[in-house]
Scaffold this active site. Structure first.
Site, PDB file in Angstrom:
ATOM      1  CB  CYS A 172      -0.923   0.007   1.198  1.00  0.00           C
ATOM      2  SG  CYS A 172      -1.886  -1.480   1.302  1.00  0.00           S
ATOM      3  CG  HIS A 193      -3.464   3.303   2.268  1.00  0.00           C
ATOM      4  ND1 HIS A 193      -3.956   3.056   1.010  1.00  0.00           N
ATOM      5  CD2 HIS A 193      -3.481   2.109   2.917  1.00  0.00           C
ATOM      6  CE1 HIS A 193      -4.254   1.771   0.894  1.00  0.00           C
ATOM      7  NE2 HIS A 193      -3.979   1.181   2.050  1.00  0.00           N
ATOM      8  CG  ASN A 242      -6.978  -1.065   0.923  1.00  0.00           C
ATOM      9  OD1 ASN A 242      -6.200  -0.556   0.111  1.00  0.00           O
ATOM     10  ND2 ASN A 242      -6.560  -1.614   2.045  1.00  0.00           N
TER      11      ASN A 242
HETATM   12  N1  ACO Z   1     -18.869  -9.438   7.564  1.00  0.00           N
HETATM   13  C1  ACO Z   1     -19.335  -9.836   8.759  1.00  0.00           C
HETATM   14  N2  ACO Z   1     -18.516 -10.225   9.742  1.00  0.00           N
HETATM   15  C2  ACO Z   1     -17.202 -10.240   9.494  1.00  0.00           C
HETATM   16  C3  ACO Z   1     -16.660  -9.848   8.258  1.00  0.00           C
HETATM   17  C4  ACO Z   1     -17.555  -9.443   7.272  1.00  0.00           C
HETATM   18  N3  ACO Z   1     -17.160  -9.048   6.046  1.00  0.00           N
HETATM   19  N4  ACO Z   1     -15.324  -9.960   8.311  1.00  0.00           N
HETATM   20  C5  ACO Z   1     -15.018 -10.391   9.537  1.00  0.00           C
HETATM   21  N5  ACO Z   1     -16.151 -10.566  10.255  1.00  0.00           N
HETATM   22  C6  ACO Z   1     -16.292 -11.028  11.634  1.00  0.00           C
HETATM   23  C7  ACO Z   1     -15.095 -11.831  12.092  1.00  0.00           C
HETATM   24  O1  ACO Z   1     -15.234 -13.179  11.710  1.00  0.00           O
HETATM   25  C8  ACO Z   1     -15.183 -11.640  13.574  1.00  0.00           C
HETATM   26  O2  ACO Z   1     -16.154 -12.519  14.075  1.00  0.00           O
HETATM   27  P1  ACO Z   1     -15.916 -13.283  15.481  1.00  0.00           P
HETATM   28  O3  ACO Z   1     -15.798 -12.187  16.498  1.00  0.00           O
HETATM   29  O4  ACO Z   1     -17.131 -14.117  15.603  1.00  0.00           O
HETATM   30  O5  ACO Z   1     -14.636 -14.044  15.294  1.00  0.00           O
HETATM   31  C9  ACO Z   1     -15.717 -10.228  13.737  1.00  0.00           C
HETATM   32  O6  ACO Z   1     -16.334  -9.902  12.487  1.00  0.00           O
HETATM   33  C10 ACO Z   1     -14.666  -9.190  14.060  1.00  0.00           C
HETATM   34  O7  ACO Z   1     -13.614  -9.323  13.125  1.00  0.00           O
HETATM   35  P2  ACO Z   1     -12.354  -8.387  13.164  1.00  0.00           P
HETATM   36  O8  ACO Z   1     -11.361  -8.861  12.130  1.00  0.00           O
HETATM   37  O9  ACO Z   1     -11.878  -8.267  14.579  1.00  0.00           O
HETATM   38  O10 ACO Z   1     -12.983  -7.000  12.711  1.00  0.00           O
HETATM   39  P3  ACO Z   1     -12.324  -5.584  12.749  1.00  0.00           P
HETATM   40  O11 ACO Z   1     -13.136  -4.675  13.528  1.00  0.00           O
HETATM   41  O12 ACO Z   1     -10.843  -5.678  13.102  1.00  0.00           O
HETATM   42  O13 ACO Z   1     -12.418  -5.122  11.241  1.00  0.00           O
HETATM   43  C11 ACO Z   1     -10.992  -4.931   9.297  1.00  0.00           C
HETATM   44  C12 ACO Z   1     -11.786  -5.871  10.219  1.00  0.00           C
HETATM   45  C13 ACO Z   1     -11.980  -4.042   8.595  1.00  0.00           C
HETATM   46  C14 ACO Z   1     -10.238  -5.789   8.281  1.00  0.00           C
HETATM   47  C15 ACO Z   1      -9.991  -4.110  10.127  1.00  0.00           C
HETATM   48  O14 ACO Z   1      -9.281  -4.943  10.988  1.00  0.00           O
HETATM   49  C16 ACO Z   1      -9.012  -3.336   9.291  1.00  0.00           C
HETATM   50  O15 ACO Z   1      -9.353  -2.492   8.486  1.00  0.00           O
HETATM   51  N6  ACO Z   1      -7.723  -3.553   9.536  1.00  0.00           N
HETATM   52  C17 ACO Z   1      -6.667  -2.755   8.948  1.00  0.00           C
HETATM   53  C18 ACO Z   1      -6.299  -3.220   7.625  1.00  0.00           C
HETATM   54  C19 ACO Z   1      -5.201  -2.293   7.174  1.00  0.00           C
HETATM   55  O16 ACO Z   1      -4.658  -1.487   7.889  1.00  0.00           O
HETATM   56  N7  ACO Z   1      -4.825  -2.345   6.002  1.00  0.00           N
HETATM   57  C20 ACO Z   1      -3.806  -1.356   5.599  1.00  0.00           C
HETATM   58  C21 ACO Z   1      -2.647  -1.929   5.131  1.00  0.00           C
HETATM   59  S1  ACO Z   1      -2.948  -3.199   4.070  1.00  0.00           S
HETATM   60  C22 ACO Z   1      -3.624  -2.639   2.670  1.00  0.00           C
HETATM   61  O17 ACO Z   1      -4.116  -1.569   2.627  1.00  0.00           O
HETATM   62  C23 ACO Z   1      -3.666  -3.533   1.446  1.00  0.00           C
END
Ligand code: ACO
Length: 332
Positions: A119, A259, A289
């Protein structure tokens, strides 16, 4: 880290972007995986994203963005002497996407290469090009971020498939008096945590086999929560570094172009830098993204809308797989 010791400056003289026509909404994903529009919007801020057609590769989108940026700058492809493309989704491992682009743009006198910094690809590419223009090694550089992430996205993994989109953004960089244009840059990396975001198979460690395809190792794997915790801290660190070096504070900024990975990360950075909503360029709701393409797409869109005025101080800041992070501060 690159110190800005060049003997002249470099400024952005044109910008352009391209996103494919096909749009996938959150409601489309409700039919593919166990998810909801409400979950995706609340957790990521994304409502829709663009997807390349089957016959569209990264160099095709890069070409469209390049033509638009060259037009904006009043520069011909044949004038270019440097093309740097940030991407993790090249058309093929080699030749580079930059070389494919060099041919299509008729840039016979240009050096061309790709930068793989996930990224952070565009910020790394822009910093390399800025260094070369400042050092007098290039006169007219084309810098891009382009991704066809939907080709490496696992549409059975709900935790990643809802996040990614395709597109490309480009800028033209030309010399200017020292002290104008790009004021400061910062690049960092930490390779100790590859498991946070990676593509397991398809390289020399794990060549593609039928078994690896069956194990879905040819798709992106991401530990979103691990990245999330680091992203805000690293993006604030990069922002503060370039601001300090330029003897500036965040209150001197007119705009931040972060980003576009997650609206909650963007809001965290905005809060830590004491910026208002109006100062932060956001399009994640419409683009998702797009990795290395996200910042130049956001910049190109805002420039086309006429949001920026001459003299504005603009900070681009990123964080991504590698891990990599970085920032570019410039005067518009
Ligand atoms: N729909 C419904 N539920 C979902 C989904 C979905 N699409 N995806 C995950 N869940 C569930 C999980 O299974 C989990 O369930 P559980 O508690 O029963 O196990 C629950 O939702 C919580 O999941 P988390 O992964 O903890 O959710 P979070 O709040 O962390 O959000 C996300 C996920 C959006 C991916 C977030 O972590 C994020 O944006 N992280 C940063 C990514 C990043 O920084 N990227 C930048 C560099 S990489 C790049 O840009 C290519």
């Amino acid at each position: 880290m690159i110190e800005d010791t060049g003997c002249r400056g470099a400024r952005i003289t044109g910008a352009g972007y391209y996103v494919p026509d096909l749009v996938l909404t959150n409601f489309d994903f409700e039919k593919i995986v166990d998810t909801s529009d409400e979950w995706i919007v609340t957790r990521s801020g994304i409502r829709e994203r663009h997807m390349a057609s089957k016959d569209q590769a990264s160099s095709d989108m890069a070409y469209e963005a390049s033509c638009s940026a060259l037009r904006d700058a009043g520069v011909q492809g044949s004038d270019l002497d440097l093309i740097v493309v940030g991407t993790v989704t090249p058309d093929m491992p080699f030749p580079s996407t930059a070389c494919l682009l060099q041919d299509r743009l008729g840039a016979a006198g240009a050096a061309a290469f790709d930068v793989n910094a996930a990224c952070s690809g565009f910020i790394y590419a822009l910093t390399v090009a800025q260094s070369m223009v400042s050092a007098g090694k290039a006169q007219k550089a084309l810098v891009l971020g382009v991704e066809t992430l939907t080709r490496i996205t696992d549409y059975t993994d709900r935790s990643t498939c809802v996040l990614f989109g395709d597109g490309s953004g480009a800028v033209v960089l030309e010399p200017c008096p020292r002290g104008e244009g790009i004021i400061g840059t910062f690049m960092r990396s930490d390779g100790s945590k590859p498991e946070l975001l990676y593509l397991p198979a398809g390289g020399s460690r794990k060549p593609i086999t039928a078994e690896r395809i069956n194990n879905r190792e040819t798709f992106v794997r991401m530990k979103g929560d691990g990245l999330f915790k680091l992203a805000v801290r690293m993006m604030v660190e990069a922002s503060e570094f370039v601001l300090n070096k330029a003897n500036m504070k965040s209150s001197d900024l007119n705009y931040l172009i972060p980003h576009q990975a997650n609206i909650r990360i963007i809001k965290g950075v905005k809060k830590r830098l004491h910026l208002s909503d109006e100062q932060v360029i956001v399009n994640i709701d419409r683009m998702g993204n797009t990795s290395s393409a996200s910042i130049p797409i956001a910049f190109g869109e805002a420039r086309r809308k006429g949001i920026f005025k001459k003299g504005d101080k603009i900070l681009m800041v990123t964080f991504g797989g590698g891990l990599t992070w970085g920032a570019v501060l410039f005067e518009y």
